[in-house]
Design a protein around this motif. Structure first.
Motif, mmCIF file in Angstrom:
data_model
loop_
_atom_site.group_PDB
_atom_site.id
_atom_site.type_symbol
_atom_site.label_atom_id
_atom_site.label_comp_id
_atom_site.label_asym_id
_atom_site.label_seq_id
_atom_site.Cartn_x
_atom_site.Cartn_y
_atom_site.Cartn_z
ATOM 1 N N GLU A 48 0.829 -1.215 0.000
ATOM 2 C CA GLU A 48 0.000 0.000 0.000
ATOM 3 C C GLU A 48 0.859 1.259 0.000
ATOM 4 N N ASN A 49 1.878 1.282 0.853
ATOM 5 C CA ASN A 49 2.776 2.441 0.895
ATOM 6 C C ASN A 49 3.564 2.588 -0.396
ATOM 7 N N ASN A 52 1.280 4.132 -3.135
ATOM 8 C CA ASN A 52 1.139 5.569 -2.906
ATOM 9 C C ASN A 52 2.414 6.316 -3.274
ATOM 10 N N HIS A 84 -2.478 -7.747 -6.151
ATOM 11 C CA HIS A 84 -2.508 -6.350 -5.697
ATOM 12 C C HIS A 84 -3.197 -5.421 -6.701
ATOM 13 N N MET A 87 -6.048 -3.305 -5.285
ATOM 14 C CA MET A 87 -5.546 -2.220 -4.435
ATOM 15 C C MET A 87 -4.972 -1.089 -5.284
ATOM 16 N N ILE A 91 -6.308 2.783 -4.974
ATOM 17 C CA ILE A 91 -5.403 3.888 -4.645
ATOM 18 C C ILE A 91 -5.272 4.841 -5.821
#
Length: 126
Positions: A48-49, A52, A84, A87, A91
């Protein structure tokens, strides 16, 4: 017109023989960005990081090139785990507005520095 090298300290320095981006006329070609923090040049933790950070890095290069996120016409996303993908979509909606750029998402065996995601693309400036 000659090509212009695009570079910013707000995105990671190139870790190889490439430029962050190249501008030729009104087209900007963005080199791949992984989830490196530009201040530390270290990979951020977790998918996730990293997702981003990749989008933040790309947008920093786009800004210095004189563009805006709506100028992106094509993104290529490389993932070491295609699970992923959902996700990435969630995002990506936080960074881009509809109509979204054309895009490819490709599963790969590995990426530089053990990254989980990399993205590149190009934009056309008005």
């Amino acid at each position: 017109m000659t090509k212009e090298i695009i570079s910013t300290e707000n995105a990671p320095k190139a870790i190889g023989t490439y430029s962050q981006a190249i501008k030729k006329n009104n087209i900007v070609f963005l080199s791949g960005q992984i989830g490196l923090d530009p201040k530390t040049m270290e990979l951020v933790d977790g998918i996730e990081n990293q997702i981003n950070q990749v989008f933040k890095n790309l947008l920093s290069v786009i800004e210095v090139a004189g563009g805006k996120k709506s100028d992106i016409v094509k993104l290529n996303i490389f993932l070491t785990d295609l699970s992923h993908f959902v996700m990435v979509n969630e995002i990506m909606e936080q960074y881009f507005d509809s109509p979204y750029p054309a895009r490819a998402a490709v599963g790969v065996a590995q990426l530089p520095k053990g990254a989980l995601i990399e993205a590149d693309g190009f934009l056309v400036l008005d």
